[in-house]
Motif scaffolding. Structure first.
Motif, PDB file in Angstrom:
ATOM      1  N   HIS A 201       0.751  -1.124  -0.163  1.00 49.73           N
ATOM      2  CA  HIS A 201       0.122   0.072  -0.097  1.00 49.73           C
ATOM      3  C   HIS A 201       0.984   1.122   0.041  1.00 49.73           C
ATOM      4  O   HIS A 201       1.532   1.344   0.931  1.00 49.73           O
ATOM      5  CB  HIS A 201      -0.835   0.012   1.329  1.00 49.73           C
ATOM      6  CG  HIS A 201      -1.944  -1.219   1.194  1.00 49.73           C
ATOM      7  ND1 HIS A 201      -2.312  -1.772   2.256  1.00 49.73           N
ATOM      8  CD2 HIS A 201      -2.727  -1.532  -0.060  1.00 49.73           C
ATOM      9  CE1 HIS A 201      -3.559  -2.672   1.711  1.00 49.73           C
ATOM     10  NE2 HIS A 201      -3.462  -2.560   0.480  1.00 49.73           N
TER      11      HIS A 201
ATOM     12  N   GLU B 256       1.479   3.895   2.887  1.00 53.68           N
ATOM     13  CA  GLU B 256       1.850   3.396   4.033  1.00 53.68           C
ATOM     14  C   GLU B 256       3.344   3.019   4.208  1.00 53.68           C
ATOM     15  O   GLU B 256       4.209   2.161   4.008  1.00 53.68           O
ATOM     16  CB  GLU B 256       1.397   1.602   4.337  1.00 53.68           C
ATOM     17  CG  GLU B 256      -0.103   1.692   4.651  1.00 53.68           C
ATOM     18  CD  GLU B 256      -1.126   0.650   4.578  1.00 53.68           C
ATOM     19  OE1 GLU B 256      -2.146   0.451   4.582  1.00 53.68           O
ATOM     20  OE2 GLU B 256      -0.107  -0.726   4.284  1.00 53.68           O
TER      21      GLU B 256
ATOM     22  N   ARG C 140      -2.649   4.820  -1.648  1.00 58.24           N
ATOM     23  CA  ARG C 140      -2.663   3.569  -1.080  1.00 58.24           C
ATOM     24  C   ARG C 140      -2.620   2.487  -2.397  1.00 58.24           C
ATOM     25  O   ARG C 140      -1.713   1.649  -2.182  1.00 58.24           O
ATOM     26  CB  ARG C 140      -3.955   3.270  -0.264  1.00 58.24           C
ATOM     27  CG  ARG C 140      -4.214   1.853  -0.151  1.00 58.24           C
ATOM     28  CD  ARG C 140      -5.665   1.957   0.504  1.00 58.24           C
ATOM     29  NE  ARG C 140      -6.352   0.456   0.958  1.00 58.24           N
ATOM     30  CZ  ARG C 140      -5.838  -0.131   1.914  1.00 58.24           C
ATOM     31  NH1 ARG C 140      -5.262   0.352   3.041  1.00 58.24           N
ATOM     32  NH2 ARG C 140      -6.300  -1.551   2.176  1.00 58.24           N
TER      33      ARG C 140
ATOM     34  N   HIS D 242       2.704  -3.758   6.411  1.00 61.32           N
ATOM     35  CA  HIS D 242       1.537  -2.382   6.403  1.00 61.32           C
ATOM     36  C   HIS D 242       1.539  -1.534   7.486  1.00 61.32           C
ATOM     37  O   HIS D 242       2.383  -1.711   8.358  1.00 61.32           O
ATOM     38  CB  HIS D 242       0.087  -3.262   6.494  1.00 61.32           C
ATOM     39  CG  HIS D 242      -0.115  -3.910   5.393  1.00 61.32           C
ATOM     40  ND1 HIS D 242      -0.918  -3.708   4.205  1.00 61.32           N
ATOM     41  CD2 HIS D 242       0.225  -5.537   5.050  1.00 61.32           C
ATOM     42  CE1 HIS D 242      -1.068  -4.683   3.261  1.00 61.32           C
ATOM     43  NE2 HIS D 242      -0.495  -5.635   3.712  1.00 61.32           N
ATOM     44  N   GLU D 243       0.716  -0.570   7.313  1.00 57.93           N
ATOM     45  CA  GLU D 243       0.356   0.205   8.378  1.00 57.93           C
ATOM     46  C   GLU D 243      -1.313   0.395   8.418  1.00 57.93           C
ATOM     47  O   GLU D 243      -2.049   0.223   7.299  1.00 57.93           O
ATOM     48  CB  GLU D 243       0.687   1.691   7.922  1.00 57.93           C
ATOM     49  CG  GLU D 243       2.417   1.684   8.319  1.00 57.93           C
ATOM     50  CD  GLU D 243       3.046   3.279   8.164  1.00 57.93           C
ATOM     51  OE1 GLU D 243       3.096   3.879   9.396  1.00 57.93           O
ATOM     52  OE2 GLU D 243       3.424   3.680   7.262  1.00 57.93           O
TER      53      GLU D 243
HETATM   54 ZN   LIG Z   1      -2.014  -1.804   4.117  1.00 53.28          ZN
END
Ligand SMILES: [Zn+2]
Length: 842
Positions: free
Chosen positions: A116, A119, A193, A232-233
């Motif tokens: 993403h 992130e 994203r 991820h975040e």
């Molecule tokens: Zn993510």
């Protein structure tokens, strides 16, 4: 906040760093975490490390839609670095149940950062992870490499990340502003994203509809690693999340896969405890939908994991949290770096066990496939084009298949009737035997009913390929042996010696639409029949394309050559007829034979509109149909030159313009004058709210009765607080399959049988159109088929309209209440959408 360095030995590593290999700080000229590094600089750093360290191999495995390189670094011990190809091949052989462990096989750990784009911490952490893995002053990492090969992909989504980093670097304050409402913490539409076409690449592993996924998964499948981490975040306030994952688990996931997740989780926790960092496990991120960066590896024998740092596109370089602490990019890097190292450490500690379990996984998958079904048969049903698309998907996922050996009989579960029936297997039918190393992935993609161990999930709960492709299929309890040879595919049509009166092309697959798209762009005049006809002893259904010599004389002698070449290019079959006089039905000069005017199509984009929904349509036109489309920002709609537009598409979204009377009136005027408006998903609800003669179905017809029932049982209102998540799912529909009844006499349903399987993702349903329109796709009483639907929503989803056409003056509004282009993998919806664009209203 001061930078916290992970582990004592890593600190030591900094002190005695390999003089030749620069640290990220040295190379970039600023300390990691003080700013976001542009992608080209990340690539430069990886190149520099590969050039100076002896045990790194850098590969470019592809490019993005915007032309950025996709890279991966393979890090091994000096001993293993010389035999990487042998290691890769052995891993592949183990995954094909060909060869066991030779006792000398290192475990392969694949770390994927930044799928993403916004992130954006992940790529920064990847540079630090790379450095420590090659730093020969770091005794610990060098020790791990003795039995571990580490693959680092620093950025799976460079286009999305660059969109974010450019935004951030051009809006940030000199000194990072920690106020989350400052501009630098609020990305404009569409955000970073997703990739160039706004696809979520973490939903695309199995389907591989996007260029980035196609190239990455092909590479992944050449290595078949034993461990995969997807970094991820999540939202700013959330503590770090790591394995073990949350329920529901798909029951194809083995006890060992669960067990290793726990071991890794405990090791991560140890380091987080030492630093006093907050974290959580076993909640929120489930292992079910097969197209994630954790489930896809899981269904392919690896331990797949998602790690989530708090932050993402909202966090910038520093942001103030609600508890008064400042979350910095430096903190975020430290956390992702810590779990990167901790995971490699466990892999190294457990290497022998991981390799032997991995070998067993594929042996067991081949010898004792799980699940009740041991074979699947997909009927070609006169649509080899669609069958070929499914075969391509199977190939991309290493699933072995063949075709019907000889015409024979079998008995199995019919996906479309829901009953066990006897059926015949024809030579061109696709036959898949479950006794194969990749039987788990096969089962996940084909099981008629998804096996949920819990109902609170993050994504769609039904995806069986026979529904997504609309191909009659059977699940069989006994193993069937397919023939190895594929049947002859109908293509390479020879140029006819006689000059036919017209060519006829079928209309029932995406390839037919691609063919039409090409013809229209080459100014070939094409017609379609509104009613079935027969000629030369052959039946042609409604929708059949008719390309007459008449009207195309400008091409002269090139006409036949051109049509034949294009048909071969798209691998479709053609029929040639010598006369426009038909045996049954209407002749080619009749007004039931409609001329297809090449449409000028515009698509709305911008704030309030779903970037995912809009991106799917944009991608469909540009990358699949290769048909021109004009993307217009909704802000500019009032200034737009309407005369230039025949078709206007409103993707899923909220539309400000529909709240404005002047804009809405202008839109209506355009429709009345012959414009075609196509509304998808929630855009249909917006249209319904703006008085276009479409009505949303009321939530509860029986509301009074229900209220009375509540009064009769007054304690029903007393719901335990702890059950709130369970209560809320009564209205929940993450994605379930419904059978839609189709009126196949309407052009919107041409090319379909009397039904269509839709992926229902919301509770929206519309009242039947009584006047001035057509109810083409409707839900009747018992239309539910598969996937999770909350009790309340299930009650509502019946007797209503999903796909239809409302006429208005000379034009029409086409309603597509469900998304026929969902993630570009719902293959069977693509024709429905194409009917709306090219056939309806012609
Ligand atoms: Zn993510």
């Amino acid at each position: 906040m001061r930078r916290i360095v992970f582990m004592a030995l890593v600190t030591l590593g900094f002190l005695v760093a390999n003089a030749q290999v620069p640290t990220p700080d040295q190379f970039l000229g600023y300390p990691l975490g003080t700013q976001f590094t542009p992608h080209y600089r990340v690539v430069d750093y990886f190149k520099q490390v590969a050039a100076t360290a002896k045990n790194v191999k850098l590969e470019q495995y592809g490019t993005t839609y915007e032309g950025r390189p996709l890279i991966m670094a393979i890090i091994a011990s000096p001993e293993n670095a010389g035999r990487l190809d042998e290691i890769r091949q052995r891993s592949l052989d183990m995954s094909n149940a060909k060869e066991g462990n030779n006792g000398n096989q290192p475990v392969i750990v694949w770390l994927s950062y930044n799928v993403h784009g916004n992130e954006a911490v992940s790529t920064e952490a990847a540079m630090q992870a790379l450095y420590e893995m090659v730093n020969n002053g770091n005794a610990q990492t060098q020790q791990w490499l003795k039995n571990t090969v580490v693959i680092i992909d620093p950025c799976l989504n460079p286009d999305g990340r660059e969109r974010y980093v450019n935004f951030y670097n051009t809006t940030r304050s000199v000194k990072p502003n920690v106020n989350r409402w400052s501009r630098e913490h609020n990305e404009p539409w569409p955000g970073g994203r997703a990739n160039h076409y706004y696809f979520d690449l973490n939903r695309d592993w199995a389907w591989q509809t996007q260029k980035e996924s196609q190239q990455r998964v092909a590479k992944y499948n050449q290595w078949m690693p034993q461990l995969h981490v997807d970094f991820h975040e999540q939202e700013i306030e959330a503590p770090y999340y790591f394995a073990p994952a949350a329920e529901p688990f798909h029951d194809a996931i083995t006890p060992w896969q669960r067990q290793l997740q726990v071991l890794i989780g405990r090791n991560n926790a140890k380091y987080f405890d030492e630093q006093g960092w907050l974290y959580f496990t076993k909640e929120r991120f489930d292992l079910f939908y097969p197209s994630y960066g954790d489930t896809y590896p899981m269904y392919n024998g690896a331990i797949g994991m998602t790690y989530e740092q708090g932050g993402s596109g909202r966090a910038g370089v520093a942001v103030l949290k609600k508890d008064g602490d400042t979350l910095t990019l430096t903190d975020r890097i430290a956390h992702h770096f810590a779990t990167s190292m901790s995971t490699i450490e466990v892999a190294s500690q457990q290497a022998g066990k991981i390799i032997s379990e991995y070998t067993q996984y594929f042996d067991a998958a081949k010898k004792t496939p799980q699940g009740g079904y041991k074979s699947y048969v997909v009927k070609a049903g006169g649509n080899p084009e669609k069958l070929n698309s499914l075969a391509e998907l199977l190939r991309k996922n290493n699933i072995a298949f063949g075709f019907g050996a000889n015409a024979s009989g079998a008995s199995g579960f019919n996906y479309f009737t829901g009953k066990t029936e006897t059926f015949t297997i024809d030579k061109e039918d696709l036959v898949i035997n479950a006794f194969q190393p990749h039987s788990n992935m096969l089962r996940v993609l084909f099981e008629p009913v998804s096996h949920l161990t819990d109902s609170v999930t993050y994504d769609i709960t039904a995806w069986a390929l026979p529904y997504a492709y609309g191909l009659t299929s059977y699940a069989v309890k006994t193993p069937l042996t397919p023939a190895a040879d594929a049947p002859v595919v109908r293509n390479n049509i020879p140029l006819s010696a006689q000059k036919p009166y017209a060519y006829l092309a079928q209309w029932n697959s995406l390839r037919d639409v691609k063919f039409l798209s090409s013809l229209l762009q080459h100014d070939i005049k094409v017609r379609f029949t509104e009613t079935p006809f027969s000629v030369g002893g052959k039946d042609f259904p409604a929708g059949t394309l008719i390309i007459t010599r008449s009207g195309n004389t400008a091409r002269g002698n090139q006409f036949d050559q051109f049509i034949t070449t294009e048909a071969n290019r798209f691998k479709i079959s053609l029929d040639a007829v010598a006369s426009g006089f038909v045996d049954k039905g209407t002749d080619f000069g009749s007004d039931k034979i409609r001329f297809i005017k090449k449409p000028h199509v515009a698509l709305l984009a911008g704030k309030g509109i779903s970037s995912l929904g809009m991106g799917e349509i944009w991608h469909f036109f540009e990358q699949q149909l290769d048909f021109p489309i004009t993307v217009v920002d909704e802000r500019n709609i009032d200034d737009m030159d309407w005369d230039q537009t025949d078709v206007l598409i409103l993707p899923d979204g909220d539309y400000k313009m529909l709240a404005d009377k002047a804009s809405t009136d202008k839109l209506k005027e355009w429709v009345k004058n012959g414009g075609k408006l196509i509304a998808l998903e929630s855009a249909v609800a917006e249209i319904a709210g703006a008085d276009f003669g479409i009505k949303q179905k009321k939530e509860d017809e029986d509301k009074d009765g229900k209220e009375k029932a509540v009064v009769a049982r007054p304690y029903d209102a007393l719901k335990p607080y702890a059950n709130r998540e369970r209560e809320s799912i009564k209205q929940f529909i993450p994605g379930a399959i419904y059978k839609v009844q189709m009126d196949t006499t309407h052009p919107l349903a041409f090319g379909y049988p009397g039904y269509y399987y839709t992926l229902k993702q919301d509770a929206n349903l519309y009242e039947f159109i009584e006047n001035g329109g057509w109810n083409v796709g409707v839900l009747k009483k018992d239309s539910y088929l598969s996937g999770f639907v909350g009790a309340d929503t299930r009650q509502q989803l019946k007797d209503g309209l999903l796909f239809g056409v409302k006429e208005m003056g000379e034009g029409e509004i086409i309603i597509l209440a469900d998304n026929p282009l969902f993630r570009s993998f719902w293959e069977n919806g693509k024709l429905l959408f194409s009917n709306a664009v090219f056939l309806v209203g012609q």
